[in-house]
Design an enzyme around this catalytic site. Structure first.
Site, PDB file in Angstrom:
ATOM      1  N   HIS A 173      15.955   2.183  25.911  1.00 46.50           N
ATOM      2  CA  HIS A 173      16.110   3.636  25.890  1.00 46.50           C
ATOM      3  C   HIS A 173      15.956   4.279  27.267  1.00 46.50           C
ATOM      4  CE1 HIS A 173      11.624   3.628  25.221  1.00 46.50           C
ATOM      5  NE2 HIS A 173      11.709   4.665  26.028  1.00 46.50           N
ATOM      6  N   ASP A 178      14.542  -2.770  21.730  1.00 52.37           N
ATOM      7  CA  ASP A 178      14.373  -1.819  22.829  1.00 52.37           C
ATOM      8  C   ASP A 178      14.134  -2.542  24.159  1.00 52.37           C
ATOM      9  OD1 ASP A 178      14.362   0.698  23.959  1.00 52.37           O
ATOM     10  OD2 ASP A 178      12.217   1.019  23.635  1.00 52.37           O
ATOM     11  N   SER A 215       7.468   4.040  30.362  1.00 53.00           N
ATOM     12  CA  SER A 215       8.350   3.249  29.505  1.00 53.00           C
ATOM     13  C   SER A 215       9.017   2.123  30.267  1.00 53.00           C
ATOM     14  CB  SER A 215       9.433   4.143  28.916  1.00 53.00           C
ATOM     15  OG  SER A 215      10.217   3.426  28.012  1.00 53.00           O
TER      16      SER A 215
END
Length: 474
Positions: free
Chosen positions: A114, A144, A217
């Site tokens: 993402h 992911d 992230s």
């Protein structure tokens, strides 16, 4: 004697005073770990060309994240820059910021999917502040994970650990770029492992209390040996920021994905072709289990690997290749890790007896076909102690639902059926661990139902199957 007592009291006092010092000495020391690992942690920024806006458009709106139950978010959601509209011929750029880490000296970098999804340009900033354009080798939305490549040699790399060896309570450290602050280090402990999150069936997440915020992230999660054991990926939040519950992708899962992406640009997973549900206390009692465990097979897809291997509706899968299935969510993790065509040994509970099944797993399809919903029922019904009227299924309805037998609920009166939520149009295929073949047989099974004991019922609603339980009063 008085002097001895005084000496003992003084000794006890000194021990009490030294306790905080001793406790402080036992805390982990992260400075060497950060110094060693930081050079291989990178900042990742992306640019995406936005489509021209309409003449009446004003400021770009931030995406609404509040509607994602139960407040799980990919917290590094790509946020469009808020800026006034200028010329429709201009193409404003949406930017995203995240983290990553170098896994090979020749420039392979791991991050989250993402972080780089839909990017037109990906830039990797190294610890020495130099920037390199990265190529996306491949990405896997289901886990992911994304694999990038920069053209460089002799780059610093992280040391990879084994996420299977982690223990709840051990210290961990995260390094990343929260809010763009490069190489920020935060620490905490592993709160849990093997967590399953909504819509995340193929990742047994590591839960931590490490402070993770937007920009972390894709960054690494280290153990005290300086080994990467996970990729920071998600948080649980009501405010949009850190609330003490963070989730990381186990590095073993991430590297298995990365190896496939590097080899072919995509990921192939094992697949059984079943729909499963959790075994709760009442279902465990109805199936003869000592305690809740395993994955209950609610539906078997026709011509799928499970159907060909003899798996049946109502089976409870307890082991996959000698690995226990404690929660239903364990099954997708274990099967997904297998290669299509690989043989798997399943230990199942069927009609109270243990049974071993051997079959070849299939390849997880990109999109699954949903079973069709049922039409109106044929005009035959009976009343019974459940408080439900049922009709026989026509051949056409059986064909649409892809079932061999069952009865359709026509109406529900006050009673047990209403209490467990049965509705007109539901199709009952199993009752008390017995397949339902006709209306007459359904009535017979209902008459023989035990009182004050959990009884299971398999119901098809709008093409989806699930088991429910109830108890009839004595």
């Amino acid at each position: 004697m008085l002097k001895l007592k005084s000496a003992l009291s003084l000794s006890a006092l000194l021990m009490l005073l030294l306790q905080p010092v001793a406790a402080h000495a036992e805390l982990p020391e992260f400075t060497k770990l950060v110094e060693m690992a930081s050079p291989a942690v990178v900042n990742i920024s992306t640019t995406q060309k936005a489509a021209p806006r309409n003449a009446g458009a004003g400021l770009q709106q931030m995406p609404d994240l509040e509607g994602l139950p139960p407040m799980f978010r990919e917290f590094f959601e790509r946020m469009p820059q808020m800026q006034p509209r200028q010329d429709q011929r201009q193409q404003p750029e949406a930017q995203s910021l995240g983290s990553g880490f170098i896994i090979s000296a020749d420039g392979y970098v791991l991050t989250n999917n993402h972080v780089v999804a839909d990017a037109d340009e990906i830039m990797v900033r190294l610890a020495d502040r130099s920037e390199l354009e990265a190529k996306l080798i491949g990405a896997d939305p289901r886990t992911d994970v994304a694999l990038l490549k920069v053209e460089a040699k002799g780059l610093p790399t992280v040391k990879l650990g084994n996420s299977d060896d982690i223990k709840v309570g051990e210290w961990v450290l995260a390094i990343g770029s929260p809010f763009g602050f490069d190489h920020s280090a935060t620490s905490g402990i592993i709160s849990a492992k093997g967590r399953s999150l909504p819509n995340e069936n193929y990742v047994p997440f590591i839960q931590t209390d490490v402070a993770i915020n937007p920009g972390n992230s894709g960054g690494p999660l280290f153990n005290l040996d300086g080994e990467v054991i996970g990729i920071n990926s998600q948080i649980f939040t009501r405010s949009g920021g850190y609330m003490g519950v963070s989730f990381a992708i186990p590095i073993d899962v991430a590297m298995a994905v990365a190896d496939q992406l590097k080899a072919g640009g995509k990921v192939n997973r094992g697949w059984l072709g079943v729909m499963i549900q959790e075994v709760n206390k009442d279902l465990a009692e109805s199936f003869g289990l000592d305690k809740p465990a395993g994955a209950l097979i609610a539906q078997v897809l026709e011509d799928g690997p499970a159907a060909k291997g003899g798996v049946q509706v109502g089976d409870v899968i307890l082991q996959v290749n000698d690995q226990p299935v404690i929660m239903a969510s364990d099954l997708p993790h274990l099967i997904g890790a297998l290669k299509p065509g690989e043989k798997v040994q399943l230990q199942v509970l069927r009609n109270g007896n243990s049974k071993s099944l051997s079959l070849a797993v299939g390849a997880l399809p990109a999109d699954g076909d949903e079973p069709l919903a049922a039409n109106a029922a044929a005009p035959q019904h009976n009343d019974n102690r459940l408080g439900v009227s049922v009709d026989a299924l026509s051949a056409e309805q059986k064909n649409e639902l892809d079932i061999q037998a069952g009865v359709m609920v026509k109406s529900v009166a006050e009673g047990p059926a209403a209490m467990i939520g049965l509705r007109p149009g539901d199709v009952i295929t199993h009752l008390n661990n017995q397949p339902i073949t006709s209306v007459a047989q359904f009535q017979t099974v209902v008459k023989q139902l035990p009182a004050n004991r959990s009884v299971s019922m398999r119901v098809l609603r709008q093409g989806r199957a699930s088991f429910i339980t109830f108890k009839l009063p004595g």
